[in-house]
Design a protein around this motif. Sequence first.
Motif, short mmCIF file in Angstrom:
data_model
loop_
_atom_site.label_atom_id
_atom_site.label_comp_id
_atom_site.label_asym_id
_atom_site.label_seq_id
_atom_site.Cartn_x
_atom_site.Cartn_y
_atom_site.Cartn_z
N SER A 197 0.82 -1.21 0.00
CA SER A 197 0.00 0.00 0.00
C SER A 197 0.85 1.26 0.00
O SER A 197 0.38 2.32 -0.39
CB SER A 197 -0.94 0.01 1.22
N GLY A 198 2.09 1.15 0.46
CA GLY A 198 2.97 2.30 0.51
C GLY A 198 2.71 3.23 1.69
O GLY A 198 3.34 4.27 1.81
N ALA A 199 1.77 2.88 2.54
CA ALA A 199 1.46 3.71 3.71
C ALA A 199 2.57 3.61 4.74
O ALA A 199 3.28 2.60 4.79
CB ALA A 199 0.14 3.26 4.33
N PRO A 200 2.74 4.64 5.58
CA PRO A 200 3.75 4.55 6.65
C PRO A 200 3.46 3.35 7.55
O PRO A 200 2.31 3.03 7.82
CB PRO A 200 3.56 5.86 7.42
N LEU A 201 4.52 2.70 7.98
CA LEU A 201 4.38 1.49 8.76
C LEU A 201 5.24 1.58 10.01
O LEU A 201 6.42 1.94 9.93
CB LEU A 201 4.81 0.29 7.91
N GLY A 202 4.66 1.28 11.15
CA GLY A 202 5.39 1.25 12.40
C GLY A 202 6.13 -0.06 12.56
O GLY A 202 6.11 -0.92 11.67
N PRO A 203 6.78 -0.26 13.71
CA PRO A 203 7.55 -1.47 13.93
C PRO A 203 6.70 -2.74 13.88
O PRO A 203 5.55 -2.76 14.32
CB PRO A 203 8.12 -1.27 15.34
N GLY A 262 22.17 -7.29 15.95
CA GLY A 262 22.55 -8.69 16.04
C GLY A 262 22.79 -9.28 14.68
O GLY A 262 22.72 -8.60 13.65
N ASP A 263 23.01 -10.58 14.69
CA ASP A 263 23.37 -11.26 13.45
C ASP A 263 22.17 -11.77 12.66
O ASP A 263 22.34 -12.34 11.60
CB ASP A 263 24.33 -12.41 13.76
N GLY A 264 20.97 -11.59 13.14
CA GLY A 264 19.79 -12.01 12.40
C GLY A 264 19.51 -13.50 12.48
O GLY A 264 18.63 -13.99 11.79
N LEU A 265 20.24 -14.23 13.29
CA LEU A 265 20.01 -15.67 13.41
C LEU A 265 19.02 -16.01 14.51
O LEU A 265 18.70 -17.17 14.70
CB LEU A 265 21.34 -16.39 13.65
N THR A 266 18.54 -15.02 15.22
CA THR A 266 17.60 -15.25 16.30
C THR A 266 16.21 -15.56 15.73
O THR A 266 15.88 -15.16 14.61
CB THR A 266 17.54 -14.02 17.23
N ARG A 267 15.41 -16.25 16.49
CA ARG A 267 14.04 -16.58 16.06
C ARG A 267 13.07 -15.44 16.38
O ARG A 267 11.93 -15.48 15.97
CB ARG A 267 13.57 -17.86 16.73
N LEU A 268 13.51 -14.46 17.15
CA LEU A 268 12.70 -13.28 17.46
C LEU A 268 13.40 -12.11 16.79
O LEU A 268 14.51 -11.75 17.16
CB LEU A 268 12.62 -13.09 18.97
N LEU A 269 12.78 -11.53 15.75
CA LEU A 269 13.45 -10.51 14.97
C LEU A 269 12.48 -9.43 14.49
O LEU A 269 11.27 -9.62 14.49
CB LEU A 269 14.19 -11.13 13.78
N TRP A 270 13.05 -8.29 14.12
CA TRP A 270 12.27 -7.19 13.58
C TRP A 270 12.09 -7.38 12.08
O TRP A 270 13.06 -7.54 11.36
CB TRP A 270 12.96 -5.85 13.83
N LEU A 271 10.86 -7.37 11.61
CA LEU A 271 10.59 -7.32 10.17
C LEU A 271 10.62 -5.87 9.71
O LEU A 271 11.05 -5.57 8.60
CB LEU A 271 9.24 -7.97 9.86
N VAL A 272 10.11 -4.98 10.55
CA VAL A 272 10.21 -3.54 10.36
C VAL A 272 10.72 -3.00 11.70
O VAL A 272 9.96 -2.93 12.66
CB VAL A 272 8.85 -2.89 10.00
N PRO A 273 12.00 -2.65 11.79
CA PRO A 273 12.55 -2.21 13.08
C PRO A 273 12.07 -0.83 13.48
O PRO A 273 11.68 -0.03 12.63
CB PRO A 273 14.06 -2.22 12.84
N PRO A 274 12.12 -0.53 14.78
CA PRO A 274 11.80 0.83 15.21
C PRO A 274 12.85 1.78 14.63
O PRO A 274 14.03 1.43 14.60
CB PRO A 274 11.87 0.78 16.74
N PRO A 275 12.42 2.92 14.14
CA PRO A 275 13.38 3.85 13.51
C PRO A 275 14.34 4.43 14.54
O PRO A 275 14.03 4.51 15.72
CB PRO A 275 12.48 4.93 12.92
N GLU A 276 15.49 4.82 14.07
CA GLU A 276 16.45 5.50 14.94
C GLU A 276 16.15 6.98 14.94
O GLU A 276 15.77 7.55 13.93
CB GLU A 276 17.87 5.26 14.43
N GLY A 277 16.31 7.60 16.08
CA GLY A 277 16.18 9.05 16.18
C GLY A 277 14.77 9.58 16.14
O GLY A 277 14.04 9.51 17.10
N ALA A 278 14.36 10.07 14.99
CA ALA A 278 13.09 10.79 14.84
C ALA A 278 11.89 9.95 15.26
O ALA A 278 11.99 8.77 15.51
CB ALA A 278 12.93 11.23 13.39
#
Length: 188
Positions: A74-80, A132-148
């Motif tokens: 959809s291109g809409a803004p997406l949160g974590p 991290g290295d991304g090998l964990t089973r709990l991971l961010w698909l869309v991470p929280p943004p840095e800063g703003a």
Amino acid sequence: MSHPHTPSCSLEPGVDAALGALLPVAPVASAAAALRAGYPDPARVAAVPAGPLFDAVSVGMDLGLEALDLLLRSGAPLGPVAADGRAQVRRVGFLLAPDTLARLRGFAWWCRAHGLRTASHGDVVALPPLVGDGLTRLLWLVPPPEGAAGAATDPALLLGALRRALSRCGGGGAAGLSSVSALKYSFG
């Protein structure tokens, strides 16, 4: 039948005891910055109290990946968005703006009526490591943004995506799932 709104919920209920103490909520400029600042160790899973910084909706892996694909298209803004790929869990969690579930009671009701889990004030959510290295089973698909401040997922768009994903997953099974759903195979 147990109530789907669990007092200690993550992408899986009951994991908070194994995750350590709750994170302190420090006053910072944005919810995303507060979330990032609250991790005692950004390379580890953190138990975070829902409510002050976010509300959450947690759905099964296939449904969550399909809804995420629809939101991305959809291109809409997406949160974590986080995923818990452990075999006994297999869930995707969408983080929403604080108090979304209290303000939009119809949205919260719809989620629970369809077997989705919700988390808000009084709940604890296990969140993936920030680094991290991304090998964990709990991971961010869309991470929280840095800063703003960063984007927040629009609950109306999430509801629409969840409805469409439910109809696709319910009617067509895995054959009707999109390319993002292929991520589920990386979780074992």
